[in-house]
Design a protein around this motif. Sequence first.
Motif, PDB file in Angstrom:
ATOM      1  N   GLU A   1      53.237  84.614 -88.218  1.00 60.20           N
ATOM      2  CA  GLU A   1      53.274  84.244 -89.635  1.00 60.20           C
ATOM      3  C   GLU A   1      54.356  83.198 -89.912  1.00 60.20           C
ATOM      4  N   MET A   2      55.495  83.352 -89.271  1.00 62.90           N
ATOM      5  CA  MET A   2      56.637  82.475 -89.520  1.00 62.90           C
ATOM      6  C   MET A   2      56.401  81.048 -89.032  1.00 62.90           C
ATOM      7  N   ILE A   3      55.788  80.907 -87.851  1.00 60.38           N
ATOM      8  CA  ILE A   3      55.664  79.565 -87.286  1.00 60.38           C
ATOM      9  C   ILE A   3      54.232  79.071 -87.131  1.00 60.38           C
ATOM     10  N   GLY A   4      53.269  79.861 -87.552  1.00 60.59           N
ATOM     11  CA  GLY A   4      51.888  79.391 -87.582  1.00 60.59           C
ATOM     12  C   GLY A   4      51.146  79.451 -86.258  1.00 60.59           C
ATOM     13  N   THR A   5      51.562  80.340 -85.382  1.00 63.09           N
ATOM     14  CA  THR A   5      50.827  80.553 -84.140  1.00 63.09           C
ATOM     15  C   THR A   5      50.000  81.819 -84.295  1.00 63.09           C
ATOM     16  N   SER A   6      49.188  82.093 -83.287  1.00 60.04           N
ATOM     17  CA  SER A   6      48.405  83.323 -83.355  1.00 60.04           C
ATOM     18  C   SER A   6      49.201  84.484 -82.764  1.00 60.04           C
ATOM     19  N   VAL A   7      48.868  85.668 -83.184  1.00 63.57           N
ATOM     20  CA  VAL A   7      49.462  86.873 -82.619  1.00 63.57           C
ATOM     21  C   VAL A   7      49.095  86.942 -81.134  1.00 63.57           C
ATOM     22  N   LYS A   8      47.869  86.587 -80.842  1.00 67.32           N
ATOM     23  CA  LYS A   8      47.382  86.628 -79.466  1.00 67.32           C
ATOM     24  C   LYS A   8      48.220  85.733 -78.547  1.00 67.32           C
ATOM     25  N   TYR A   9      48.662  84.603 -79.049  1.00 65.31           N
ATOM     26  CA  TYR A   9      49.506  83.703 -78.273  1.00 65.31           C
ATOM     27  C   TYR A   9      50.740  84.440 -77.758  1.00 65.31           C
ATOM     28  N   TRP A  10      51.431  85.115 -78.657  1.00 63.36           N
ATOM     29  CA  TRP A  10      52.657  85.821 -78.298  1.00 63.36           C
ATOM     30  C   TRP A  10      52.384  86.995 -77.378  1.00 63.36           C
ATOM     31  N   LEU A  11      51.322  87.736 -77.656  1.00 66.69           N
ATOM     32  CA  LEU A  11      50.998  88.887 -76.814  1.00 66.69           C
ATOM     33  C   LEU A  11      50.559  88.444 -75.419  1.00 66.69           C
ATOM     34  N   ASN A  12      49.873  87.307 -75.330  1.00 66.33           N
ATOM     35  CA  ASN A  12      49.488  86.772 -74.022  1.00 66.33           C
ATOM     36  C   ASN A  12      50.719  86.372 -73.206  1.00 66.33           C
ATOM     37  N   LEU A  13      51.719  85.798 -73.873  1.00 66.49           N
ATOM     38  CA  LEU A  13      52.957  85.464 -73.170  1.00 66.49           C
ATOM     39  C   LEU A  13      53.602  86.720 -72.592  1.00 66.49           C
ATOM     40  N   GLN A  14      53.657  87.766 -73.400  1.00 68.84           N
ATOM     41  CA  GLN A  14      54.265  89.025 -72.936  1.00 68.84           C
ATOM     42  C   GLN A  14      53.442  89.624 -71.807  1.00 68.84           C
ATOM     43  N   ASN A  15      52.120  89.620 -71.930  1.00 66.35           N
ATOM     44  CA  ASN A  15      51.257  90.190 -70.896  1.00 66.35           C
ATOM     45  C   ASN A  15      51.385  89.433 -69.577  1.00 66.35           C
ATOM     46  N   ALA A  16      51.451  88.105 -69.635  1.00 69.06           N
ATOM     47  CA  ALA A  16      51.598  87.303 -68.422  1.00 69.06           C
ATOM     48  C   ALA A  16      52.924  87.622 -67.737  1.00 69.06           C
ATOM     49  N   TYR A  17      53.974  87.755 -68.519  1.00 66.41           N
ATOM     50  CA  TYR A  17      55.289  88.082 -67.984  1.00 66.41           C
ATOM     51  C   TYR A  17      55.267  89.471 -67.336  1.00 66.41           C
ATOM     52  N   ASP A  18      54.714  90.443 -68.041  1.00 65.04           N
ATOM     53  CA  ASP A  18      54.646  91.813 -67.520  1.00 65.04           C
ATOM     54  C   ASP A  18      53.814  91.891 -66.240  1.00 65.04           C
ATOM     55  N   ALA A  19      52.706  91.151 -66.200  1.00 63.04           N
ATOM     56  CA  ALA A  19      51.834  91.163 -65.021  1.00 63.04           C
ATOM     57  C   ALA A  19      52.549  90.591 -63.807  1.00 63.04           C
ATOM     58  N   LEU A  20      53.303  89.518 -63.991  1.00 69.75           N
ATOM     59  CA  LEU A  20      54.004  88.927 -62.860  1.00 69.75           C
ATOM     60  C   LEU A  20      55.134  89.836 -62.380  1.00 69.75           C
ATOM     61  N   ILE A  21      55.795  90.492 -63.293  1.00 69.14           N
ATOM     62  CA  ILE A  21      56.844  91.443 -62.894  1.00 69.14           C
ATOM     63  C   ILE A  21      56.224  92.582 -62.075  1.00 69.14           C
ATOM     64  N   ALA A  22      55.075  93.084 -62.513  1.00 69.54           N
ATOM     65  CA  ALA A  22      54.404  94.161 -61.775  1.00 69.54           C
ATOM     66  C   ALA A  22      53.999  93.674 -60.381  1.00 69.54           C
ATOM     67  N   GLU A  23      53.491  92.453 -60.290  1.00 71.63           N
ATOM     68  CA  GLU A  23      53.100  91.881 -59.006  1.00 71.63           C
ATOM     69  C   GLU A  23      54.328  91.723 -58.092  1.00 71.63           C
ATOM     70  N   PHE A  24      55.399  91.252 -58.652  1.00 72.47           N
ATOM     71  CA  PHE A  24      56.637  91.062 -57.902  1.00 72.47           C
ATOM     72  C   PHE A  24      57.153  92.400 -57.373  1.00 72.47           C
ATOM     73  N   LYS A  25      57.153  93.421 -58.207  1.00 73.37           N
ATOM     74  CA  LYS A  25      57.614  94.745 -57.783  1.00 73.37           C
ATOM     75  C   LYS A  25      56.719  95.321 -56.690  1.00 73.37           C
ATOM     76  N   LEU A  26      55.414  95.118 -56.807  1.00 69.61           N
ATOM     77  CA  LEU A  26      54.481  95.604 -55.800  1.00 69.61           C
ATOM     78  C   LEU A  26      54.734  94.920 -54.456  1.00 69.61           C
ATOM     79  N   GLN A  27      54.974  93.611 -54.489  1.00 70.27           N
ATOM     80  CA  GLN A  27      55.261  92.891 -53.250  1.00 70.27           C
ATOM     81  C   GLN A  27      56.572  93.366 -52.624  1.00 70.27           C
ATOM     82  N   GLU A  28      57.581  93.604 -53.456  1.00 62.90           N
ATOM     83  CA  GLU A  28      58.849  94.116 -52.930  1.00 62.90           C
ATOM     84  C   GLU A  28      58.643  95.476 -52.273  1.00 62.90           C
ATOM     85  N   GLU A  29      57.841  96.317 -52.906  1.00 66.74           N
ATOM     86  CA  GLU A  29      57.567  97.647 -52.384  1.00 66.74           C
ATOM     87  C   GLU A  29      56.818  97.555 -51.053  1.00 66.74           C
TER      88      GLU A  29
END
Length: 101
Positions: free
Chosen positions: A64-92
């Motif tokens: 609402e504040m900057i005129g982007t979609s909610v989905k934009y922000w949630l996709n950024l968070q999901n991409a970050y979370d997915a890569l962290i999960a992948e990184f942890k799996l590889q470390e394991e």
Amino acid sequence: MSNYIECNDTVVFHPGYYIEEIMEESELTQKDFAERLDITPENLSLLIHGKQSLSMDVAMKLSEMIGTSVKYWLNLQNAYDALIAEFKLQEERNWNVQSIN
């Protein structure tokens, strides 16, 4: 936690990285930016430093504040979370292989 992570030649940024850029471009203090988002400066700081996940509520406020979609922000968070999960799996997996050898 950092506001970005690298894994297998892939870099993904926490939404806080982008929030910090927007805040700096707007020339608002962290306190003023937090007030406009209706969150505490402490929560904003945690987001900026990648120590807190972006909630649906904050995604909606940013949208609402900057005129982007909610989905934009949630996709950024999901991409970050997915890569962290992948990184942890590889470390394991690497740890398990080293344990066997």
